[in-house]
Design an enzyme around this catalytic site. Sequence first.
Site, mmCIF file in Angstrom:
data_model
loop_
_atom_site.group_PDB
_atom_site.id
_atom_site.type_symbol
_atom_site.label_atom_id
_atom_site.label_comp_id
_atom_site.label_asym_id
_atom_site.label_seq_id
_atom_site.Cartn_x
_atom_site.Cartn_y
_atom_site.Cartn_z
ATOM 1 N N GLY A 1 0.784 -1.229 0.000
ATOM 2 C CA GLY A 1 0.000 0.000 0.000
ATOM 3 C C GLY A 1 0.814 1.276 0.000
ATOM 4 O O GLY A 1 0.299 2.339 -0.334
ATOM 5 N N LYS B 1 9.492 1.868 0.900
ATOM 6 C CA LYS B 1 8.473 2.213 1.889
ATOM 7 C C LYS B 1 8.298 3.725 1.825
ATOM 8 O O LYS B 1 9.265 4.478 1.953
ATOM 9 C CB LYS B 1 8.912 1.787 3.293
ATOM 10 C CG LYS B 1 7.830 1.952 4.356
ATOM 11 C CD LYS B 1 8.317 1.360 5.676
ATOM 12 C CE LYS B 1 7.220 1.413 6.742
ATOM 13 N NZ LYS B 1 7.681 0.823 8.027
ATOM 14 N N ASP C 1 -2.042 7.577 2.540
ATOM 15 C CA ASP C 1 -1.404 8.498 1.606
ATOM 16 C C ASP C 1 -0.182 7.881 0.920
ATOM 17 O O ASP C 1 0.430 8.510 0.052
ATOM 18 C CB ASP C 1 -1.010 9.811 2.289
ATOM 19 C CG ASP C 1 -0.054 9.620 3.470
ATOM 20 O OD1 ASP C 1 0.550 8.536 3.584
ATOM 21 O OD2 ASP C 1 0.083 10.558 4.275
ATOM 22 N N GLY C 2 0.183 6.651 1.298
ATOM 23 C CA GLY C 2 1.312 5.986 0.663
ATOM 24 C C GLY C 2 2.661 6.553 1.029
ATOM 25 O O GLY C 2 3.666 6.244 0.384
ATOM 26 N N ARG D 1 14.789 -0.583 0.884
ATOM 27 C CA ARG D 1 15.332 -1.715 1.627
ATOM 28 C C ARG D 1 15.989 -2.694 0.668
ATOM 29 O O ARG D 1 15.497 -2.915 -0.438
ATOM 30 C CB ARG D 1 14.218 -2.495 2.333
ATOM 31 C CG ARG D 1 13.379 -1.748 3.334
ATOM 32 C CD ARG D 1 12.323 -2.717 3.867
ATOM 33 N NE ARG D 1 11.518 -2.145 4.920
ATOM 34 C CZ ARG D 1 10.199 -2.073 4.889
ATOM 35 N NH1 ARG D 1 9.540 -2.532 3.834
ATOM 36 N NH2 ARG D 1 9.538 -1.556 5.900
ATOM 37 N N ARG E 1 5.993 -12.754 1.083
ATOM 38 C CA ARG E 1 5.495 -12.963 2.432
ATOM 39 C C ARG E 1 4.596 -14.187 2.501
ATOM 40 O O ARG E 1 4.043 -14.625 1.491
ATOM 41 C CB ARG E 1 4.692 -11.729 2.889
ATOM 42 C CG ARG E 1 5.366 -10.404 2.613
ATOM 43 C CD ARG E 1 4.339 -9.287 2.478
ATOM 44 N NE ARG E 1 4.942 -8.049 1.982
ATOM 45 C CZ ARG E 1 5.134 -6.965 2.720
ATOM 46 N NH1 ARG E 1 4.755 -6.941 3.971
ATOM 47 N NH2 ARG E 1 5.694 -5.888 2.202
ATOM 48 N N ASP F 1 1.533 -11.135 7.179
ATOM 49 C CA ASP F 1 1.999 -10.365 6.032
ATOM 50 C C ASP F 1 3.346 -9.708 6.314
ATOM 51 O O ASP F 1 3.932 -9.098 5.414
ATOM 52 C CB ASP F 1 0.967 -9.306 5.623
ATOM 53 C CG ASP F 1 0.649 -8.336 6.748
ATOM 54 O OD1 ASP F 1 0.145 -8.794 7.784
ATOM 55 O OD2 ASP F 1 0.903 -7.127 6.597
ATOM 56 N N ASP G 1 10.252 -4.784 7.811
ATOM 57 C CA ASP G 1 9.084 -3.938 8.063
ATOM 58 C C ASP G 1 8.994 -3.535 9.525
ATOM 59 O O ASP G 1 8.186 -4.062 10.292
ATOM 60 C CB ASP G 1 7.798 -4.635 7.606
ATOM 61 C CG ASP G 1 6.708 -3.606 7.296
ATOM 62 O OD1 ASP G 1 7.016 -2.401 7.297
ATOM 63 O OD2 ASP G 1 5.559 -4.007 7.059
#
Length: 460
Positions: free
Chosen positions: A93, A114, A126-127, A180, A187, A255, A265
């Site tokens: 997302g 990210k 908003d990403g 990253r 996942r 996830d 993450d």
Amino acid sequence: MPPSPQAYQPESTILELGDAFYDRVAAADFPQTILRFRNDRAAAEVGLDSLNNDEWTAHFGRFQPLHDTLQQPLALRYHGHQFRVYNPEIGDGRGFLFAQMRDGAGRLMDLGTKGSGQTPYSRFGDGRLTLKGGVREILATEMLEALGVPTSRSFSLIETGEALDRNDEPSPTRSAVLVRLSHSHIRIGMFQRLAYFREDDSLRALTAYVLCHLYEEEPGDDAPIRLLDLVVQRTARLAASYMAAGFVHGVLNSDNINVTGESFDYGPWRFNPTWDPAFTAAYFDHAGLYAFGRQPEAIHWDAMQLAVALRPICDAEPLIAVLDTFGDRYQRAVSDAILWRLGLAPRDAETDRALVQTIEPVLRSTSTPIDRFFFDSFGRVLPGSYGEEWAEARAALAAYSPRTDRSHPYWAGEPCSMLIEEVEAIWAAIAENDDWSPLYVKVDAIREMGAALAAAPATR
């Protein structure tokens, strides 16, 4: 020791899976691109350290494609259990897969993002990524890498010049985009999505892809069983490494579990000051589902969800048999990880497990700082300042041989820690004075600790 020069070896193997596994997306057009951190040590491992800063920013801030790899970013499709509740409305997302390449060991590596903008899975988000979130991820990944945890690497952080509103921190706040470097971004939740939609052929294709490209094994008739076996082995090691590092990930949803067993993450992470099993990282984890002492259970539960997802293409019994090996594998791995951090050469499994079972209760009952204990006891018997309650642990430690000595200059100083107070102090220097020097100094100190700890943890 710096890595030997590595040639850039681009790949695009993810395209073999086809459009059913991802969506082609575009990065946001940011108002600014101010380079704040570039990980030249990681870049050297994939042949990208020769990029100058302008080239770096063009690729990792404006996302101009790298040569001979993906020509358009891909937002991966997946589902997942979030705090044990299944969510079919997630996916990449605010990130995407930007590029693939080989490292010096020949492993397939991904560059993922990210905060790179909205995708079809952003929903009402908003990403974007806060600059503080990017700084925190640098600190987490550097510390975990030094402590022997298999982890993604913070490759690049670029400030992007937008003011973001967030409910859980002072707003508006500064924005950033993070890149990253990981040994895959696939996942458990990606398998769950295919099972949810009963896409059995796609399940088989993804299983074969992971075995072939991430584990370098030829898929056979037992491919789902073999995949689960490998994932159980790797995730048991991951859980063990968290414990030895005193680390709490905070959000161990399915996830957020990579099929290579590599941690990634980082949101509400914390390092545990003392051996407190109930210590949590996420303020919203009211039930302590992902508390420090429950992380092995949580990761095992996530591995079970992979087994459930593989059930449409495999009988249940062999999958259950593999899952049942998690506990023994975790026990061996946690002994190995703790012995490594103690600077001791392993003996036999029973003796090593007994040592851990001797140390852990005393660490817990005395509230001894975790980092101080491992620093003081590295490669030798406990100092005399540790009282009578440590007598049994002292005797057990004395029976071991050191795997290395304490000649590195790090051992003449103080233990390197990463507790929340220091994280906040590093961020305050940036937020209040735009002073990045405490971050860079800390990264150097962490890397010095990693050099002192030396070779990677043993695996059995």
